[in-house]
Design an enzyme around this catalytic site. Structure first.
Site, PDB file in Angstrom:
ATOM      1  N   THR A   1       0.884  -1.160   0.000  1.00 54.12           N
ATOM      2  CA  THR A   1       0.000   0.000   0.000  1.00 54.12           C
ATOM      3  C   THR A   1       0.921   1.207   0.000  1.00 54.12           C
ATOM      4  OG1 THR A   1      -1.471  -1.246   1.441  1.00 54.12           O
ATOM      5  CG2 THR A   1      -1.823   1.118   1.392  1.00 54.12           C
TER       6      THR A   1
ATOM      7  N   ARG B   1     -12.936  -7.818  -3.256  1.00 50.08           N
ATOM      8  CA  ARG B   1     -12.275  -7.837  -1.942  1.00 50.08           C
ATOM      9  C   ARG B   1     -11.855  -6.417  -1.530  1.00 50.08           C
ATOM     10  NH1 ARG B   1      -7.002  -6.143  -0.016  1.00 50.08           N
ATOM     11  NH2 ARG B   1      -6.513  -7.390   1.812  1.00 50.08           N
TER      12      ARG B   1
HETATM   13  N1  GLY Z   1      -3.138  -3.105   2.981  1.00 49.39           N
HETATM   14  C1  GLY Z   1      -3.673  -3.287   1.713  1.00 49.39           C
HETATM   15  C2  GLY Z   1      -4.722  -4.280   1.634  1.00 49.39           C
HETATM   16  O1  GLY Z   1      -4.799  -5.212   2.421  1.00 49.39           O
HETATM   17  O2  GLY Z   1      -5.510  -4.162   0.735  1.00 49.39           O
END
Ligand code: GLY
Length: 300
Positions: free
Chosen positions: A183, A211
């Site tokens: 991220t 998701r």
């Molecule tokens: N931290 C990014 C995700 O799990 O989508």
């Protein structure tokens, strides 16, 4: 606090599990964020994350991973500041800078838009269609296909067969994607003593269509309040169970020193789970991770 005495600061990261050889992109993004600091902490954090999205080496924006079908790109992003601005997008497709769409959502009556509605909102707000599957994403996708065919879990604790069992893409099953969950994020403190957090991701791979991880979820992937701002990186399914960003924020707000709060945050997770945290408080800033994590901190 005497606001005249506040020293602006910005901290950015390019994802836990990333390579520190890619830290130059974080340095550039932090400097761009600092250039925007006269417009406030929110502008600074948002500008830094937009730069990371455009870099192409991080899993966000132009560098986003491919979904399991080898074609779809779904992205999440969020912004928040200590003055009450809050906006997020989840599972948005075909935009160049999800963090800028999240910033635009903050001006609507809502805080989070998802999927088709988020994309349609982006068009109304003036964001042109954009699709870019990077060479990096295609290569990682091919590598993941191989891993999913093996016995070693591509996601810690999850059987590879689960992705085949619950396959929900329109295209027929053909495993190919990228392995990762990184991220990008930024936290900022401006000269007025305001705080902001911004983050963006191409999500995790492997994952099912639709998701959503921690990145667009307030208190999990990000949080900003009157005592500071926090942004995190790692595997969303684990981070949301700990409300990690808000948990660390509360420790900072209660007076815990930065190093201790970040270390406590990492200690909430087993070592095999990638986790990284960046934060600013009234007097400190910091970054910590249990993996390599490209990062940068800039103060004037
Ligand atoms: N931290 C990014 C995700 O799990 O989508």
């Amino acid at each position: 606090m005497d606001h005249q005495a506040v020293r602006p600061a910005i901290v950015v990261h390019g994802g836990a599990g990333g390579s520190r050889s890619e830290e130059d992109g974080c340095v550039s993004a932090a400097r761009l964020g600092m250039d925007a600091m006269p417009q406030g902490a929110l502008a600074a954090a948002t500008a830094a994350v937009a730069a990371l999205e455009d870099d192409g080496r991080y899993n966000a924006g132009s560098g986003s991973v491919l979904c399991l079908d080898g074609r779809t790109i779904e992205m999440d992003a969020a912004v928040m500041d200590s003055k009450g601005m809050l906006g997020a997008v989840a599972c948005i497709q075909r935009v160049k800078n999800p963090v800028l769409v999240a910033r635009a959502v903050a001006a609507t009556p809502h805080w989070l838009l998802a999927g088709e509605g988020a994309e349609r909102f982006a068009r109304i707000a003036g964001f042109v269609p954009h699709y870019h599957a990077s060479e990096r994403a295609k290569k990682k996708h091919a590598e993941l296909v191989k891993r999913l065919g093996g016995t070693s879990p591509a996601t810690p604790g999850v059987a590879n067969a689960a992705f085949s069992q619950y396959w929900n893409y329109a295209l027929p099953q053909a495993f190919a994607t990228d392995d990762g969950c990184d991220t990008v994020g930024a936290v900022a403190r401006d000269a007025e003593g305001n705080f902001a957090a911004a983050c963006s991701t191409g999500g995790s791979a492997p994952s099912l269509l639709g998701r959503v991880g921690d990145t667009p979820i307030i208190g999990s992937g990000f949080y900003a309040g009157p005592e500071g701002a926090v942004a995190v990186t790692g595997i969303g399914e684990h981070i949301v169970r700990r409300l990690l960003a808000h948990t660390v924020y509360q420790w900072l707000a209660s007076g815990m020193p930065m190093d201790e709060a970040l270390a406590h945050g990492l200690a909430l997770f087993p070592q095999e789970i990638d986790i990284g945290i960046i934060a600013v408080s009234r007097s400190e800033s910091g970054a910590r991770s249990n993996r390599d994590m490209p990062r940068a901190e800039v103060s004037p």
